[in-house]
Motif scaffolding. Structure first.
Motif, PDB file in Angstrom:
ATOM      1  N   VAL A 374       0.863  -1.165   0.000  1.00 22.84           N
ATOM      2  CA  VAL A 374       0.000   0.000   0.000  1.00 22.84           C
ATOM      3  C   VAL A 374       0.906   1.223   0.000  1.00 22.84           C
ATOM      4  O   VAL A 374       1.775   1.319   0.865  1.00 22.84           O
ATOM      5  CB  VAL A 374      -0.870   0.010   1.274  1.00 22.84           C
ATOM      6  CG1 VAL A 374      -1.866   1.154   1.238  1.00 22.84           C
ATOM      7  CG2 VAL A 374      -1.548  -1.334   1.456  1.00 22.84           C
ATOM      8  N   VAL A 379       6.973  -1.966   3.469  1.00 26.85           N
ATOM      9  CA  VAL A 379       7.056  -3.277   4.096  1.00 26.85           C
ATOM     10  C   VAL A 379       8.511  -3.763   4.067  1.00 26.85           C
ATOM     11  O   VAL A 379       8.948  -4.496   4.941  1.00 26.85           O
ATOM     12  CB  VAL A 379       6.125  -4.266   3.362  1.00 26.85           C
ATOM     13  CG1 VAL A 379       6.408  -5.690   3.749  1.00 26.85           C
ATOM     14  CG2 VAL A 379       4.663  -3.918   3.643  1.00 26.85           C
ATOM     15  N   PRO A 398      10.526 -12.596  12.926  1.00 28.41           N
ATOM     16  CA  PRO A 398       9.164 -12.632  13.455  1.00 28.41           C
ATOM     17  C   PRO A 398       8.105 -12.519  12.350  1.00 28.41           C
ATOM     18  O   PRO A 398       8.380 -12.053  11.249  1.00 28.41           O
ATOM     19  CB  PRO A 398       9.099 -11.423  14.380  1.00 28.41           C
ATOM     20  CG  PRO A 398      10.164 -10.510  13.883  1.00 28.41           C
ATOM     21  CD  PRO A 398      11.247 -11.388  13.350  1.00 28.41           C
ATOM     22  N   THR A 399       6.911 -12.966  12.699  1.00 29.98           N
ATOM     23  CA  THR A 399       5.751 -12.882  11.808  1.00 29.98           C
ATOM     24  C   THR A 399       5.536 -11.460  11.309  1.00 29.98           C
ATOM     25  O   THR A 399       5.643 -10.513  12.080  1.00 29.98           O
ATOM     26  CB  THR A 399       4.516 -13.350  12.599  1.00 29.98           C
ATOM     27  OG1 THR A 399       4.567 -14.757  12.649  1.00 29.98           O
ATOM     28  CG2 THR A 399       3.240 -12.933  11.935  1.00 29.98           C
ATOM     29  N   GLY A 400       5.240 -11.356  10.023  1.00 29.66           N
ATOM     30  CA  GLY A 400       4.962 -10.038   9.451  1.00 29.66           C
ATOM     31  C   GLY A 400       6.208  -9.231   9.164  1.00 29.66           C
ATOM     32  O   GLY A 400       6.130  -8.069   8.782  1.00 29.66           O
ATOM     33  N   GLY A 401       7.383  -9.851   9.304  1.00 30.11           N
ATOM     34  CA  GLY A 401       8.630  -9.111   9.110  1.00 30.11           C
ATOM     35  C   GLY A 401       8.908  -8.758   7.654  1.00 30.11           C
ATOM     36  O   GLY A 401       9.562  -7.766   7.365  1.00 30.11           O
ATOM     37  N   GLY A 402       8.417  -9.603   6.721  1.00 29.71           N
ATOM     38  CA  GLY A 402       8.637  -9.316   5.305  1.00 29.71           C
ATOM     39  C   GLY A 402       9.341 -10.437   4.559  1.00 29.71           C
ATOM     40  O   GLY A 402       9.767 -10.253   3.426  1.00 29.71           O
TER      41      GLY A 402
HETATM   42  N1  LIG Z   1      -1.025  -8.684  -0.146  1.00 27.76           N
HETATM   43  C1  LIG Z   1      -0.740  -7.832   0.828  1.00 27.76           C
HETATM   44  N2  LIG Z   1      -1.313  -6.614   0.865  1.00 27.76           N
HETATM   45  C2  LIG Z   1      -1.011  -5.752   1.834  1.00 27.76           C
HETATM   46  N3  LIG Z   1      -0.141  -5.995   2.835  1.00 27.76           N
HETATM   47  C3  LIG Z   1       0.447  -7.191   2.851  1.00 27.76           C
HETATM   48  C4  LIG Z   1       0.175  -8.174   1.848  1.00 27.76           C
HETATM   49  N4  LIG Z   1       0.919  -9.263   2.126  1.00 27.76           N
HETATM   50  C5  LIG Z   1       1.615  -8.977   3.248  1.00 27.76           C
HETATM   51  N5  LIG Z   1       1.337  -7.738   3.686  1.00 27.76           N
HETATM   52  C6  LIG Z   1       1.963  -7.071   4.845  1.00 27.76           C
HETATM   53  O1  LIG Z   1       3.345  -7.016   4.651  1.00 27.76           O
HETATM   54  C7  LIG Z   1       4.039  -7.291   5.835  1.00 27.76           C
HETATM   55  C8  LIG Z   1       5.040  -8.399   5.597  1.00 27.76           C
HETATM   56  O2  LIG Z   1       4.336  -9.591   5.295  1.00 27.76           O
HETATM   57  P1  LIG Z   1       5.050 -10.949   4.940  1.00 27.76           P
HETATM   58  O3  LIG Z   1       3.988 -11.887   4.497  1.00 27.76           O
HETATM   59  O4  LIG Z   1       6.154 -10.682   3.992  1.00 27.76           O
HETATM   60  O5  LIG Z   1       5.624 -11.386   6.342  1.00 27.76           O
HETATM   61  P2  LIG Z   1       6.380 -12.727   6.745  1.00 27.76           P
HETATM   62  O6  LIG Z   1       7.681 -12.319   7.285  1.00 27.76           O
HETATM   63  O7  LIG Z   1       6.353 -13.683   5.625  1.00 27.76           O
HETATM   64  O8  LIG Z   1       5.467 -13.249   7.941  1.00 27.76           O
HETATM   65  P3  LIG Z   1       5.091 -14.779   8.357  1.00 27.76           P
HETATM   66  O9  LIG Z   1       6.241 -15.322   9.115  1.00 27.76           O
HETATM   67  O10 LIG Z   1       3.901 -14.600   9.236  1.00 27.76           O
HETATM   68  O11 LIG Z   1       4.776 -15.520   7.118  1.00 27.76           O
HETATM   69  C9  LIG Z   1       3.002  -7.598   6.885  1.00 27.76           C
HETATM   70  O12 LIG Z   1       2.834  -6.451   7.674  1.00 27.76           O
HETATM   71  C10 LIG Z   1       1.745  -7.879   6.103  1.00 27.76           C
HETATM   72  O13 LIG Z   1       0.637  -7.433   6.812  1.00 27.76           O
END
Ligand SMILES: Nc1ncnc2c1ncn2[C@@H]1O[C@H](COP(=O)(O)OP(=O)(O)OP(=O)(O)O)[C@@H](O)[C@H]1O
Ligand SMILES: [Mg+2]
Length: 614
Positions: A374, A379, A398-402
């Motif tokens: 967005v 991110v 951690p979760t949501g890290g990217g």
């Molecule tokens: N399609 C999307 N649209 C908007 N925001 C997104 C989208 N996909 C992920 N995000 C946001 O981007 C950030 C990173 O997400 P990402 O899925 O890369 O995390 P992750 O490290 O893989 O987490 P996990 O360990 O939970 O899989 C998060 O804050 C998530 O809310």
């Protein structure tokens, strides 16, 4: 009901001609059918418009000479007219059906093809289920309307013109009297058609709310009972059904009122003809002409009603047409550049990829990569790293890290807004999307399987693989025993989306699929997260063997592949906060060491529980 349904059947006050021209242009392949439709419409209108005049002549002839040969011919012509009209109506229905189904097919085919090319960002903003049902509904509405619009436009329009011409030809004075009913007829029809449209829309809306309430009540029946919410749920339901009753009654009343009203106006026309014409019968107006005018007056409301109805339908289908056209016009955000498209059009030389570039990938480099799903909410920030062929890179944090976002960028599901991803120094946006993606083997946390057998699903990795190769791939990732254990082994149907298998089983199958594809880049995003520790340990060896010689991206919490990774990146809040090998990072005693300690504790607890249970 969700926010996406809000603009259902939005009534637009004015017709967007440019839009409809484009929709109508799509009917070009059916031009012969449309021409026949138009021809048949003209014939029926011409007959409809001459019948009253014919009746008039018949009467005059009978009065003048009694039963004669001419009269027999007139009766035959009368009879023949009805046969032709009947045949034409059948032909209308056949042709309209042919055009509608053809158009619907074309729209769905093109819409589907377009959706396949659209980027992930398009679907982020719109739920797929909603899109699909929307496309189906919209297409049905627009395609069903088109042929009848042509029919009524031609038939109704020309019937009006022909009748007016006939009346003027017969008697100008009387014609003007009868035509005085046209303005009130048009006004009444337009007003009522709009009202009917609005009330049908209300009925439909309430209906879908009731369906939703029903579904929710049944799905949540346990919770409702447990919370003693039965009476509240019933009350809510009754409110909706009450509203439904109200809207339905209103609609029924409106449609019951409309027809008698227009027919009454027609009768006024008949009366006018009788009055003004009757006064002139003594002055030489023939009885036949009088009867003809009375019939014309009674005929008028039909084409006016049909035309009003079609135009209202067209206005209400405008939102649907707009959505179809928008979908067909949407360009994927991620697509091959013009230079790449030009290169793809050239035959590639020996030892070149399809886009004329280097076929192998030696290094992948992320350079100052920044990304936001967005705008304004980054991110990923300043992501820099390099991997070489044969190396395994692990992403933890951690979760949501990217982490998943990094691999989505590598797979070019999205494109970075800052920096670049370079494959052997070349920005990956300068390579063919198809070439890159066909060199990826991706296994996701909740992998998708297609309806079909286990074997089909593995073979999607490489369609020309032999049975032996399929089984070998399964063996290499440790999935063979699991598959053999299924009711029908490799021939077991997996159900829609793989729904008949557990997540862990789906992961094993998609691992086998990825291995079979033999890609240069292997991406495993939590690919084994749903396996128990024991199975995961078995899969481990196979996976490590599969990763040999490739560039591998591994995202996992437990997999010990991470320990042996050539490079570990700790990702937190979109940044690389630590990097190095397992030993280096443990020695650092930072975030990685912390994560490792936590995961070890979890594994110990897991093992202890298992021992207790066993
Ligand atoms: N399609 C999307 N649209 C908007 N925001 C997104 C989208 N996909 C992920 N995000 C946001 O981007 C950030 C990173 O997400 P990402 O899925 O890369 O995390 P992750 O490290 O893989 O987490 P996990 O360990 O939970 O899989 C998060 O804050 C998530 O809310
Ligand atoms: Mg993730």
């Amino acid at each position: 009901m969700n926010a996406f349904d809000e603009d259902e059947d939005r009534y637009s006050g004015s017709l967007d001609w440019a839009l409809w021209r484009r929709i109508v242009a799509r009917a070009r392949p059916y031009r012969t059918s449309i021409a026949q439709l138009v021809g048949a419409g003209l014939v029926v209108a011409a007959i409809d418009a001459t019948l009253p005049a014919l009746s008039g002549r018949l009467i005059d002839e009978a009065l003048r000479a009694g039963w004669s040969r001419t009269l027999t011919w007139f009766s035959l012509a009368y009879f023949a007219s009805f046969v032709v009209i009947g045949a034409a109506v059948v032909w209308f229905i056949v042709l309209a059906g042919r055009i509608a189904t053809g158009l619907a097919h074309d729209f769905r085919r093109d819409g589907f093809a377009r959706m396949q090319t659209l980027s992930f960002s398009f679907f982020d903003a719109r739920p797929v289920g909603w899109l699909v049902s929307r496309l189906m509904g919209d297409v049905g509405k627009v395609a069903g309307l088109m042929p009848w619009f042509f029919v009524d436009l031609v038939w109704g329009g020309s019937l009006l013109l022909f009748s007016v011409a006939m009346m003027l030809w017969l008697d100008v004075g009387l014609a003007l009297w009868v035509l005085s009913i046209v303005p009130p007829l048009v006004l009444l029809s337009v007003v009522f058609q709009r009202k009917l449209l609005a009330s049908s829309r209300e009925v439909r809306r309430t209906n879908s709310r009731i369906t939703a309430a029903y579904a929710e009540a049944i799905a949540g029946v346990r919770t409702t009972r447990a919370l003693h919410r039965e009476s509240a749920a019933l009350e809510e339901f009754q409110d909706e059904t009450g509203a439904m009753l109200q809207h339905s009654v209103r609609r029924a009343l409106q449609s019951a009122l409309y027809l008698p009203l227009v027919i009454s106006i027609g009768s006024v026309g008949v009366g006018l003809a009788l009055w003004r014409g009757g006064l002139r019968v003594d002055d030489g107006l023939s009885l036949g002409t009088l009867v003809a005018f009375m019939q014309y007056a009674a005929l008028f409301y039909q084409p006016i009603r049909e035309l009003a109805q079609r135009f209202t339908e067209l206005q209400s289908a405008q939102a649907a047409a707009e959505r179809i056209q928008t979908l067909l016009d949407t360009q994927p955000q991620v697509r091959d550049s013009p230079a790449v498209l030009a290169a793809l059009a050239q035959p590639s030389a020996e030892g070149e990829a399809i886009d004329g570039g280097k076929p192998t990938i030696e290094t992948i480099r992320f350079e100052d990569v920044g990304f936001a799903y967005v705008p304004g909410e980054p991110v990923l920030r300043d992501v820099n790293f390099t991997v070489r062929a044969g190396q395994t890179i692990a992403l933890v944090g951690p979760t949501g890290g990217g982490k998943s976002t990094i691999v989505s960028l590598l797979a070019r599901f999205y494109e970075p807004q800052q920096g670049a991803i370079r494959l052997d120094g070349v920005d990956h946006r300068e390579r063919s999307l198809h070439w890159l993606q066909s060199n990826l083997g991706v296994v996701l946390q909740s992998p998708h399987l297609f309806s079909g057998t286990v074997e089909d699903n593995i073979r999607y990795g490489r369609l020309e693989a032999t049975d032996a190769e399929v089984r070998d791939a399964a063996r290499r990732v440790g999935a063979h025993a699991m598959i053999e254990g299924l009711a029908e082994g490799y021939a077991t149907a997996v159900g829609e989306g793989g729904g008949k298998l557990s997540t862990g089983q789906r992961q094993l199958i998609s691992l086998a699929r990825a291995v079979l594809a033999d890609p240069q880049i292997f991406i495993m995003d939590e690919a084994t997260s749903s396996l128990d520790t024991e199975t995961e340990a078995q899969v481990q060896a196979g996976v490590e063997a599969a990763l040999q010689g490739r560039i591998a991206f591994v995202i996992a919490h437990r997999l010990s592949t991470i320990r042996r990774a050539d490079l570990i990146l700790v990702i937190d809040q979109g940044r690389i906060v630590e990097r190095g090998t397992h030993a280096e990072l443990i020695a650092l005693r930072g975030r990685y060491a912390e994560l490792q300690a936590q995961s070890q504790a979890a594994t110990t607890v897991d093992a202890a529980l298992r021992e207790e249970a066993g």
